[in-house]
Design a protein around this motif. Structure first.
Motif, mmCIF file in Angstrom:
data_model
loop_
_atom_site.group_PDB
_atom_site.id
_atom_site.type_symbol
_atom_site.label_atom_id
_atom_site.label_comp_id
_atom_site.label_asym_id
_atom_site.label_seq_id
_atom_site.Cartn_x
_atom_site.Cartn_y
_atom_site.Cartn_z
ATOM 1 N N SER A 214 3.849 -0.090 -3.377
ATOM 2 C CA SER A 214 3.479 0.316 -2.020
ATOM 3 C C SER A 214 4.659 0.985 -1.306
ATOM 4 O O SER A 214 4.480 1.865 -0.465
ATOM 5 N N ARG A 215 5.878 0.574 -1.654
ATOM 6 C CA ARG A 215 7.061 1.183 -1.036
ATOM 7 C C ARG A 215 7.282 2.595 -1.588
ATOM 8 O O ARG A 215 7.627 3.513 -0.842
ATOM 9 N N THR A 373 4.717 -2.332 9.006
ATOM 10 C CA THR A 373 3.456 -2.664 8.325
ATOM 11 C C THR A 373 2.877 -4.003 8.764
ATOM 12 O O THR A 373 1.692 -4.252 8.565
ATOM 13 N N GLN A 374 3.695 -4.892 9.341
ATOM 14 C CA GLN A 374 3.201 -6.215 9.718
ATOM 15 C C GLN A 374 3.681 -6.594 11.113
ATOM 16 O O GLN A 374 4.845 -6.341 11.446
ATOM 17 N N PRO A 393 2.644 -6.769 -1.791
ATOM 18 C CA PRO A 393 2.164 -5.395 -1.645
ATOM 19 C C PRO A 393 1.884 -5.062 -0.175
ATOM 20 O O PRO A 393 1.218 -5.838 0.520
ATOM 21 N N GLY A 394 2.400 -3.939 0.257
ATOM 22 C CA GLY A 394 2.134 -3.495 1.630
ATOM 23 C C GLY A 394 3.116 -4.038 2.655
ATOM 24 O O GLY A 394 3.143 -3.566 3.784
ATOM 25 N N TRP A 395 3.929 -5.040 2.282
ATOM 26 C CA TRP A 395 4.879 -5.604 3.254
ATOM 27 C C TRP A 395 6.165 -4.790 3.211
ATOM 28 O O TRP A 395 6.997 -4.982 2.330
#
Ligand SMILES: NC(=O)c1ccc[n+]([C@@H]2O[C@H](COP(=O)([O-])OP(=O)(O)OC[C@H]3O[C@@H](n4cnc5c(N)ncnc54)[C@H](O)[C@@H]3O)[C@@H](O)[C@H]2O)c1
Ligand SMILES: [Zn+2]
Ligand SMILES: [Zn+2]
Length: 409
Positions: A214-215, A373-374, A393-395
């Protein structure tokens, strides 16, 4: 008030602690409306940035409202909305006056040679209680705090407390000129902003190296050419993509917690270096405390430094912004010397860059929210730390909302 407190390596807790008070005439008390978790916090909890004092409040990124000022603070008043630079600097010494805020002679109570003073860091950096809290005492508030103009949200400006200035400085240290090829090692928040900064400095091509899907995807969305170090050897890939020349500029946005490849073409080479890596790991992190998959130090502290000197073109510039503790002593000096490289590095002089970056956000040239993202309330901070540590993933970047504990209470 609630705050994230360091109790030992691998042991952080959300505790009830006393609210801070004005201690010196140039202090301010700020009520935090936003804080954040950073890769630097991970070094401390993993044991790769040693010397943390038990009881220190963590966190060095913050945005908030001034509650109270000491009588030597003449440029701020209660109610002002401010962003807090991570490093603390006096504004008066010769270093501050030339923009080297991270080398301030006066801010660190351990003396001028003790190192950079910053919030929520090891004993040698102050220690100063950090910003993952409902309130914080800000020393030298008159020079440190930067007022936020109307129209900029907490989600945008929290990334200007540390990450964006750090990445901008990394790109500046890399001496990026129009057309240069640039490689950014590490696609965490600092790496993402390093890519954005290199773009604003007119880099020709930008390569981004990491292994978190994701990065890498976020880096690609910014226009970078991506390389997964567990799929291909990054040095061979960078040489191959540049006609055998290598890249003009390299930014190390990883630091001491670097990993070596466990799969792909680079893994075999890495396995030959296993004894060296283990020795270096022991030097930088003599004590660790891993639990349930969390708080593992990187397994190859000098991996990025080695790759950088191999993949860079002759007479290129290497910018090191990833953090290394003083116990890290391994650098391929021979290879760097024989290629006529320029090496530049250091802790960020945050206060120097924040006003300029605020203007870039205001004008829409820089969009920090793309990296955020969070957003988590303080009540979930420990889970957020664990997810960020294991690179879920996504963090990519976690903003904390310290005042959310109040609402919940
Ligand atoms: N110098 C300063 O003033 C300053 C300020 C802020 C942050 N930092 C440092 O910048 C670094 C990055 O911060 P962050 O918040 O983005 O951290 P992060 O931990 O979120 O990101 C690090 C990234 O590096 C990747 N990585 C690990 N080994 C690698 C390798 N061999 N090659 C390429 N990528 C690799 C990881 O997968 C991860 O995505 C940290 O060391 C942090 O302490 C320095
Ligand atoms: Zn940070
Ligand atoms: Zn100073």
């Amino acid at each position: 008030m609630k705050a994230v407190v360091f109790h030992g390596i691998g042991d952080i807790r959300l505790d009830n602690v006393a609210e801070p008070k004005i201690q010196k005439p140039n202090d301010a008390i700020v009520r935090l409306t936003a804080s954040a978790i950073c890769g630097t916090d991970l070094h401390m909890i993993r044991g790769t940035m040693p010397g943390m004092k038990s009881g220190t409040i963590l966190g060095h990124e913050g945005v908030g409202i001034v509650e109270e000022v000491g009588n030597a603070v003449r440029n701020l008043q209660p109610g002002d909305r401010v962003v807090i630079p991570s490093t603390i600097a006096c504004g008066n010494c010769s270093y501050c006056r030339s923009g080297y805020y991270a080398q301030c002679d006066k801010a660190n109570p351990n003396g001028p040679d003790a190192g950079t003073a910053f919030f929520g860091g090891p004993a040698s950096s102050g220690p100063f209680d950090g910003l993952q809290a409902e309130y914080a005492r800000i020393p030298f508030a008159n020079i440190g705090l930067v007022k936020i103009p109307d129209g900029i949200s907490d989600d945008q400006v929290i990334l200007l407390s540390d990450i964006a200035p750090t990445a901008w400085m990394a790109a500046e240290l890399a001496e990026i000129c129009s057309g240069n090829t640039v490689a950014v090692f590490g696609c965490g928040p600092v790496g993402q902003f390093a890519i954005a900064s290199a773009k604003l400095m007119n880099a020709g091509r930008i390569f981004a190296i990491d292994t978190i899907k994701s990065r890498l995807q976020m880096a690609q969305e910014q226009g970078a050419e991506i390389i997964d170090f567990n799929a291909e050897d990054p040095v061979e890939a960078l040489k191959g993509f540049t006609g055998g020349i290598g890249v003009d500029r390299v930014i190390d946005a990883v630091g001491v917690d670097a990993n070596h490849p466990h799969h792909g073409a680079g893994a075999k080479k890495a396995s030959l270096k296993a004894p060296k890596n283990r020795m270096e790991q022991k030097m930088v992190a003599p004590k660790t405390n891993t639990a349930n998959g969390n708080w593992h130090p990187g397994d190859a502290p000098s991996q990025v430094l080695t790759w950088a000197t191999e993949a860079i073109a002759k007479a290129g510039t290497l910018s090191i912004i990833g953090v290394y503790p003083e116990t890290a002593q391994s650098f391929p000096i021979g290879a760097a010397m024989n290629k006529n490289l320029t090496l530049k590095m250091g802790n960020c002089n945050h206060r120097k860059y924040i006003p300029m970056l605020i203007e870039k956000v205001q004008s829409g040239v820089l969009d920090p929210e793309k990296v955020l993202t969070q957003v988590e309330p303080m009540t979930s901070v420990l889970d957020a730390y664990k997810a960020f540590d294991t690179r879920q993933p996504g963090w990519v970047k976690v903003k904390l909302e310290p005042s959310a504990t109040r609402v919940a209470a």
